[in-house]
Design a protein around this motif. Structure first.
Motif, mmCIF file in Angstrom:
data_model
loop_
_atom_site.group_PDB
_atom_site.id
_atom_site.type_symbol
_atom_site.label_atom_id
_atom_site.label_comp_id
_atom_site.label_asym_id
_atom_site.label_seq_id
_atom_site.Cartn_x
_atom_site.Cartn_y
_atom_site.Cartn_z
ATOM 1 N N GLY A 247 0.828 -1.207 0.000
ATOM 2 C CA GLY A 247 0.000 0.000 0.000
ATOM 3 C C GLY A 247 0.855 1.247 0.000
ATOM 4 N N ARG A 248 1.909 1.230 0.803
ATOM 5 C CA ARG A 248 2.818 2.384 0.829
ATOM 6 C C ARG A 248 3.481 2.597 -0.531
ATOM 7 N NH1 ARG A 248 6.244 1.850 6.521
ATOM 8 N NH2 ARG A 248 4.566 2.552 7.906
ATOM 9 N N ARG A 250 2.180 1.777 -3.322
ATOM 10 C CA ARG A 250 1.128 2.002 -4.331
ATOM 11 C C ARG A 250 1.352 1.118 -5.559
ATOM 12 N NH1 ARG A 250 1.564 6.555 -1.379
ATOM 13 N NH2 ARG A 250 -0.356 7.633 -0.841
ATOM 14 N N GLU A 279 -4.911 2.969 -0.470
ATOM 15 C CA GLU A 279 -3.701 3.756 -0.748
ATOM 16 C C GLU A 279 -3.316 3.669 -2.220
ATOM 17 O OE1 GLU A 279 -0.533 4.135 2.504
ATOM 18 O OE2 GLU A 279 -1.328 2.125 2.820
ATOM 19 N N GLN A 310 -11.252 6.727 -0.640
ATOM 20 C CA GLN A 310 -9.973 7.149 -1.230
ATOM 21 C C GLN A 310 -9.964 6.953 -2.741
ATOM 22 O OE1 GLN A 310 -7.552 4.742 1.670
ATOM 23 N NE2 GLN A 310 -6.184 6.511 1.595
#
Length: 315
Positions: A247-248, A250, A279, A310
Motif C-alpha cells: 500500500g505504501r 502504491r 492507498e 480514497q
C-alpha cells in the motif's frame, strides 16, 4: 526534606525488620525533590534482596551520575529480581551523559550485564557506543547480539550497515536476524535492499515479517514483486506486513493478491488489505471492496469504507 523526616526515614531504613525497611523505600520514592536520593542509594546495599530491588526501581525516576553508577553495579547482584530491577531502571535513562557510566559494562564478564548495558545506552544515541556495539555482534549470547543490533539501529551510523546485513543473513538466532531486519530501516535502500529481499525467504516467519515491513519503509522501487509473492506466505503475519508495504508503495501489481486477501479468515489481514487498496487508489479494486462492505468485523468494514472513499477521491 526536613531534618526530622530525614532522621525518621533513616531510622526506618536501619530497622531490623526487612518489611519496615522496604516500606521506607516505597515512602522515599513518593517524596518530591532529590534530597532523599542518597538514602535510596544507601538502600541498594541492604542485606534483604526485596529492599534492594525496591530501591533500584525507585531510582528510575532520579537519573544522576551517582544513581546510574550504583544501578550499574547492581547488574551483578546475586539476586535475580534485583538485577532485573536495576536493568529496567537503566533502560529508562534519558541523559546522553549517563552513557559514559554504562559503556564499560558492555564488555563485562556476564552476558546479563552486557545485554543490560547495551539496552541502557540504546536510546541515548551516543557515538561512544558504536564500537562496543559492533564488537558485541560477535557475542556468544544471542540476547547480547540482539541488544547490540538495537543500539546500532538507534545510532543510524553508515559504518554499521555491512555488519547488520551480515547479521541478517547469517546469525544463528532468528530473533537477532529479525532485529537486524528492523534496524536496517534507516539505511540507503540500494545498500541493504538485496539483503532484505533475501530475508523475505528466511526460514523464520518473524524475520520475513520484519523484512516486509522494512522494505515498505524504504520504499524501494524494485521491491513490489517480492512483496507480492509474500502475499502468499504460509503465515498471515507476513502477508499482513507485505500488504501494508505494498500500500505504501502504491503497487498496482499487488491488486489481485490484495483483493484475494479481503476474503482471508484473519480479520486483521482483511483490514490491511483494504487499507492498502485504498492507498493504491485503483478503480479496479472497487468491486472487491464493495463485496467486502458487509464484512462481519467492524474494523474491516471501516477500512473498506475508507478505501472506497480514497479511490473515489482519486478518481
Amino acid at each position: 526534606m526536613t531534618n526530622a523526616l530525614f532522621d525518621a526515614l533513616l531510622a526506618r531504613l536501619q530497622d531490623t525488620d526487612a518489611t519496615v525497611r522496604r516500606i521506607a523505600v516505597l515512602d522515599l520514592a513518593d517524596l518530591d525533590g532529590e534530597a532523599h536520593v542518597p538514602l535510596l542509594i544507601q538502600a541498594l546495599d541492604d542485606p534483604e534482596a526485596s529492599v534492594r530491588a525496591e530501591a533500584a526501581r525507585a531510582l528510575e525516576a532520579f537519573e544522576s551520575p551517582a544513581s546510574v553508577q550504583n544501578l550499574a553495579r547492581l547488574l551483578s547482584d546475586t539476586d535475580e529480581e534485583v538485577r532485573a530491577a536495576a536493568a529496567q531502571s537503566l533502560s529508562e535513562l534519558k541523559q546522553p551523559a549517563s552513557a559514559a557510566y554504562l559503556v564499560p559494562y558492555i564488555g563485562g564478564s556476564e552476558s546479563f550485564v552486557r545485554a543490560a548495558a547495551l539496552r541502557g545506552v540504546r536510546e541515548l544515541r551516543v557515538a561512544a557506543s558504536l564500537a562496543p556495539a559492533l564488537d558485541a555482534l560477535g557475542d556468544a549470547d544471542p540476547l547480547v547480539r540482539r541488544e547490540a543490533v538495537a543500539v546500532l539501529g538507534y545510532l543510524k551510523h553508515p559504518e554499521a550497515l555491512p555488519a547488520l546485513t551480515r547479521i541478517l543473513a547469517d546469525d544463528a538466532s532468528f530473533e537477532v536476524r529479525r532485529a537486524a531486519a528492523g534496524a536496517l530501516g534507516y539505511a540507503d535502500g540500494a545498500q541493504v535492499g538485496p539483503a532484505l529481499l533475501a530475508a523475505l525467504k528466511d526460514g523464520a516467519w518473524q524475520v520475513r515479517e520484519e523484512a516486509a515491513t522494512t522494505l515498505g519503509k524504504l520504499r524501494l522501487a524494485h521491491t513490489p514483486g517480492a512483496l507480492v509473492a509474500a502475499l502468499d506466505d504460509p503465515f498471515w503475519q507476513v502477508r499482513l506486513r507485505a500488504a501494508r508495504s505494498l500500500g505504501r508503495l502504491r503497487s498496482h501489481d499487488a491488486l489481485p493478491g490484495l483483493m484475494a486477501a479481503l476474503e482471508h479468515t484473519i480479520s486483521n489481514l482483511r483490514k490491511e488489505a483494504a487499507l492498502a487498496l485504498g492507498e493504491i487508489g485503483a478503480p479496479a479494486a472497487l468491486g472487491a471492496l464493495q463485496a467486502a462492505a458487509n464484512d462481519p468485523d467492524p474494523e474491516v468494514r471501516k477500512s473498506v469504507r475508507l478505501a472506497i472513499g480514497q479511490i473515489g477521491a482519486a478518481a
